[in-house]
Design a protein around this motif. Sequence first.
Motif, PDB file in Angstrom:
ATOM      1  N   ARG A  82       0.264  -2.547  12.880  1.00 24.29           N
ATOM      2  CA  ARG A  82      -0.688  -1.716  13.623  1.00 24.29           C
ATOM      3  C   ARG A  82      -1.905  -1.328  12.783  1.00 24.29           C
ATOM      4  NH1 ARG A  82      -0.701   3.919  13.447  1.00 24.29           N
ATOM      5  NH2 ARG A  82       0.786   4.887  12.013  1.00 24.29           N
ATOM      6  N   PHE A  83      -1.904  -1.734  11.509  1.00 27.17           N
ATOM      7  CA  PHE A  83      -3.058  -1.478  10.654  1.00 27.17           C
ATOM      8  C   PHE A  83      -3.825  -2.777  10.447  1.00 27.17           C
ATOM      9  CE2 PHE A  83      -0.320   2.068   9.891  1.00 27.17           C
ATOM     10  CZ  PHE A  83      -1.174   3.142   9.691  1.00 27.17           C
ATOM     11  N   SER A  84      -5.127  -2.708  10.684  1.00 27.67           N
ATOM     12  CA  SER A  84      -5.984  -3.890  10.615  1.00 27.67           C
ATOM     13  C   SER A  84      -6.998  -3.731   9.500  1.00 27.67           C
ATOM     14  CB  SER A  84      -6.717  -4.081  11.944  1.00 27.67           C
ATOM     15  OG  SER A  84      -5.820  -4.159  13.029  1.00 27.67           O
ATOM     16  N   THR A  85      -7.597  -4.845   9.075  1.00 24.18           N
ATOM     17  CA  THR A  85      -8.637  -4.777   8.057  1.00 24.18           C
ATOM     18  C   THR A  85      -9.771  -3.874   8.549  1.00 24.18           C
ATOM     19  OG1 THR A  85      -9.606  -6.826   8.927  1.00 24.18           O
ATOM     20  CG2 THR A  85      -8.136  -7.014   7.022  1.00 24.18           C
ATOM     21  N   GLY A  86     -10.236  -3.031   7.652  1.00 23.83           N
ATOM     22  CA  GLY A  86     -11.289  -2.079   7.990  1.00 23.83           C
ATOM     23  C   GLY A  86     -10.792  -0.703   8.351  1.00 23.83           C
ATOM     24  N   ASP A  87      -9.501  -0.572   8.669  1.00 23.81           N
ATOM     25  CA  ASP A  87      -8.953   0.740   9.013  1.00 23.81           C
ATOM     26  C   ASP A  87      -8.954   1.646   7.780  1.00 23.81           C
ATOM     27  OD1 ASP A  87      -8.442   0.100  11.635  1.00 23.81           O
ATOM     28  OD2 ASP A  87      -6.297  -0.290  11.338  1.00 23.81           O
ATOM     29  N   ILE A  88      -9.431   2.879   7.959  1.00 21.82           N
ATOM     30  CA  ILE A  88      -9.315   3.896   6.911  1.00 21.82           C
ATOM     31  C   ILE A  88      -8.027   4.662   7.159  1.00 21.82           C
ATOM     32  CG2 ILE A  88     -10.344   5.991   5.941  1.00 21.82           C
ATOM     33  CD1 ILE A  88     -13.087   4.821   6.603  1.00 21.82           C
ATOM     34  N   VAL A  89      -7.254   4.850   6.088  1.00 20.23           N
ATOM     35  CA  VAL A  89      -5.902   5.393   6.212  1.00 20.23           C
ATOM     36  C   VAL A  89      -5.773   6.674   5.397  1.00 20.23           C
ATOM     37  CG1 VAL A  89      -3.443   4.920   5.945  1.00 20.23           C
ATOM     38  CG2 VAL A  89      -5.022   3.029   6.443  1.00 20.23           C
ATOM     39  N   LEU A  90      -5.237   7.707   6.050  1.00 17.53           N
ATOM     40  CA  LEU A  90      -4.883   8.964   5.398  1.00 17.53           C
ATOM     41  C   LEU A  90      -3.370   9.008   5.267  1.00 17.53           C
ATOM     42  CD1 LEU A  90      -5.689  11.923   4.491  1.00 17.53           C
ATOM     43  CD2 LEU A  90      -5.262  12.568   6.865  1.00 17.53           C
ATOM     44  N   PRO A  91      -2.818   8.852   4.054  1.00 17.32           N
ATOM     45  CA  PRO A  91      -1.363   8.867   3.916  1.00 17.32           C
ATOM     46  C   PRO A  91      -0.774  10.252   4.174  1.00 17.32           C
ATOM     47  CG  PRO A  91      -2.404   7.783   2.036  1.00 17.32           C
ATOM     48  CD  PRO A  91      -3.482   8.508   2.795  1.00 17.32           C
ATOM     49  N   ALA A  92       0.243  10.297   5.016  1.00 19.62           N
ATOM     50  CA  ALA A  92       1.018  11.528   5.188  1.00 19.62           C
ATOM     51  C   ALA A  92       2.020  11.685   4.051  1.00 19.62           C
ATOM     52  CB  ALA A  92       1.739  11.507   6.533  1.00 19.62           C
ATOM     53  N   ALA A  93       2.374  10.574   3.436  1.00 19.54           N
ATOM     54  CA  ALA A  93       3.282  10.570   2.286  1.00 19.54           C
ATOM     55  C   ALA A  93       3.015   9.309   1.471  1.00 19.54           C
ATOM     56  CB  ALA A  93       4.737  10.620   2.737  1.00 19.54           C
ATOM     57  N   VAL A  94       3.419   9.361   0.209  1.00 15.91           N
ATOM     58  CA  VAL A  94       3.254   8.223  -0.689  1.00 15.91           C
ATOM     59  C   VAL A  94       4.606   7.921  -1.328  1.00 15.91           C
ATOM     60  CG1 VAL A  94       2.024   7.265  -2.663  1.00 15.91           C
ATOM     61  CG2 VAL A  94       0.879   8.914  -1.176  1.00 15.91           C
ATOM     62  N   ILE A  95       5.061   6.686  -1.184  1.00 13.38           N
ATOM     63  CA  ILE A  95       6.344   6.256  -1.750  1.00 13.38           C
ATOM     64  C   ILE A  95       6.078   5.369  -2.955  1.00 13.38           C
ATOM     65  CG2 ILE A  95       8.459   4.947  -1.331  1.00 13.38           C
ATOM     66  CD1 ILE A  95       8.190   5.689   1.634  1.00 13.38           C
ATOM     67  N   GLU A  96       6.612   5.758  -4.101  1.00 17.00           N
ATOM     68  CA  GLU A  96       6.481   4.952  -5.320  1.00 17.00           C
ATOM     69  C   GLU A  96       7.659   3.988  -5.349  1.00 17.00           C
ATOM     70  OE1 GLU A  96       5.774   5.579 -10.122  1.00 17.00           O
ATOM     71  OE2 GLU A  96       6.379   7.283  -8.888  1.00 17.00           O
ATOM     72  N   TYR A  97       7.534   2.883  -4.629  1.00 12.28           N
ATOM     73  CA  TYR A  97       8.695   2.077  -4.297  1.00 12.28           C
ATOM     74  C   TYR A  97       9.232   1.227  -5.437  1.00 12.28           C
ATOM     75  CZ  TYR A  97       5.341  -1.761  -3.433  1.00 12.28           C
ATOM     76  OH  TYR A  97       4.364  -2.710  -3.562  1.00 12.28           O
ATOM     77  N   ASP A  98       8.501   1.118  -6.555  1.00 15.72           N
ATOM     78  CA  ASP A  98       9.044   0.366  -7.691  1.00 15.72           C
ATOM     79  C   ASP A  98       9.668   1.292  -8.736  1.00 15.72           C
ATOM     80  OD1 ASP A  98       6.703   1.492  -8.658  1.00 15.72           O
ATOM     81  OD2 ASP A  98       6.075  -0.276  -9.781  1.00 15.72           O
ATOM     82  N   PHE A  99       9.877   2.558  -8.397  1.00 19.22           N
ATOM     83  CA  PHE A  99      10.487   3.532  -9.306  1.00 19.22           C
ATOM     84  C   PHE A  99      11.802   3.994  -8.691  1.00 19.22           C
ATOM     85  CE2 PHE A  99      11.490   7.695 -10.881  1.00 19.22           C
ATOM     86  CZ  PHE A  99      10.966   7.796 -12.159  1.00 19.22           C
ATOM     87  N   LYS A 100      12.866   3.957  -9.504  1.00 20.83           N
ATOM     88  CA  LYS A 100      14.151   4.463  -9.010  1.00 20.83           C
ATOM     89  C   LYS A 100      14.974   4.927 -10.196  1.00 20.83           C
ATOM     90  CE  LYS A 100      17.979   3.498  -5.889  1.00 20.83           C
ATOM     91  NZ  LYS A 100      18.579   2.524  -4.944  1.00 20.83           N
ATOM     92  N   SER A 101      15.401   6.170 -10.156  1.00 21.82           N
ATOM     93  CA  SER A 101      16.274   6.695 -11.208  1.00 21.82           C
ATOM     94  C   SER A 101      17.566   7.189 -10.575  1.00 21.82           C
ATOM     95  CB  SER A 101      15.587   7.838 -11.967  1.00 21.82           C
ATOM     96  OG  SER A 101      15.541   9.008 -11.183  1.00 21.82           O
ATOM     97  N   LEU A 102      18.613   7.307 -11.393  1.00 25.50           N
ATOM     98  CA  LEU A 102      19.897   7.776 -10.874  1.00 25.50           C
ATOM     99  C   LEU A 102      19.789   9.196 -10.341  1.00 25.50           C
ATOM    100  CD1 LEU A 102      22.308   6.387 -13.620  1.00 25.50           C
ATOM    101  CD2 LEU A 102      21.925   5.488 -11.328  1.00 25.50           C
ATOM    102  N   LYS A 103      18.951  10.012 -10.983  1.00 20.52           N
ATOM    103  CA  LYS A 103      18.835  11.415 -10.590  1.00 20.52           C
ATOM    104  C   LYS A 103      17.802  11.629  -9.495  1.00 20.52           C
ATOM    105  CE  LYS A 103      18.019  16.032 -12.521  1.00 20.52           C
ATOM    106  NZ  LYS A 103      17.717  16.812 -13.758  1.00 20.52           N
ATOM    107  N   LEU A 104      16.648  10.988  -9.624  1.00 20.76           N
ATOM    108  CA  LEU A 104      15.527  11.270  -8.729  1.00 20.76           C
ATOM    109  C   LEU A 104      15.401  10.290  -7.567  1.00 20.76           C
ATOM    110  CD1 LEU A 104      12.823  12.116 -11.426  1.00 20.76           C
ATOM    111  CD2 LEU A 104      14.231  13.723 -10.113  1.00 20.76           C
ATOM    112  N   GLY A 105      16.040   9.127  -7.710  1.00 21.87           N
ATOM    113  CA  GLY A 105      15.871   8.120  -6.680  1.00 21.87           C
ATOM    114  C   GLY A 105      14.461   7.573  -6.679  1.00 21.87           C
ATOM    115  N   THR A 106      13.973   7.212  -5.501  1.00 20.40           N
ATOM    116  CA  THR A 106      12.604   6.712  -5.345  1.00 20.40           C
ATOM    117  C   THR A 106      11.716   7.845  -4.867  1.00 20.40           C
ATOM    118  OG1 THR A 106      13.349   4.472  -4.843  1.00 20.40           O
ATOM    119  CG2 THR A 106      11.134   5.071  -4.116  1.00 20.40           C
ATOM    120  N   PRO A 107      10.671   8.183  -5.634  1.00 24.00           N
ATOM    121  CA  PRO A 107       9.815   9.314  -5.255  1.00 24.00           C
ATOM    122  C   PRO A 107       9.146   9.109  -3.899  1.00 24.00           C
ATOM    123  CG  PRO A 107       9.433   8.697  -7.539  1.00 24.00           C
ATOM    124  CD  PRO A 107      10.295   7.629  -6.949  1.00 24.00           C
TER     125      PRO A 107
END
Length: 213
Positions: A82-107
Amino acid sequence: MRIGIIVALKREAKGYFEELSFEKILDEPFEVFKAQKDNKLIFLAVSGLGKSYSAACTQFLIDRFNIDLIVNTGSCGGVCPRFSTGDIVLPAAVIEYDFKSLKLGTPNLQANRKFLYLSEKYGIKMGILGSADSNVDTKDKKELLHRQGISVADWEGASILKTALKNRIDALILKVVTDTSSENFVSEFLQNVKIMNHNLAQKALEIITNYHP
């Protein structure tokens, strides 16, 4: 009021340079430019690619220039159809998907709720931003991120938001979709980066002008 704008690449800053008269004030450790807009003093920094550079740049701006608001703008790749080239996006949340720890998980970092009204006021799409030090350059990777609820992907958003939150400073993340292809994203990015980041800079400056803490 002091605004710190962070872009990863200088080509993503060209729109700002065309809209305002910036002067370069630093070359090292990051290129930093300064301009005045109404009652706002704007410091624009080019961080370089990746989370480590962008986090360091954010902290540098905060410490050196006593920043009141951090703004991160730049390119992102479309993940959700549903997102096309040229769309400006305001993130409601940001997932740091390449980070994962036993305690914190994925931010999963929630954006400042005070900025969510901007979506309706300025006609900006809302979504979930995924950040990692890698491109979403295969169909399988894009489908995996889409299943995690990620709408668009970049490299720097998570680290900039995390650093601002650590310093208890407001952070506004705005991205523009410059590519949606898995296989041809580089050519799409190069074709679209200038004009689409110019549009993004115009929108960001409009928002900054009307920003009050």
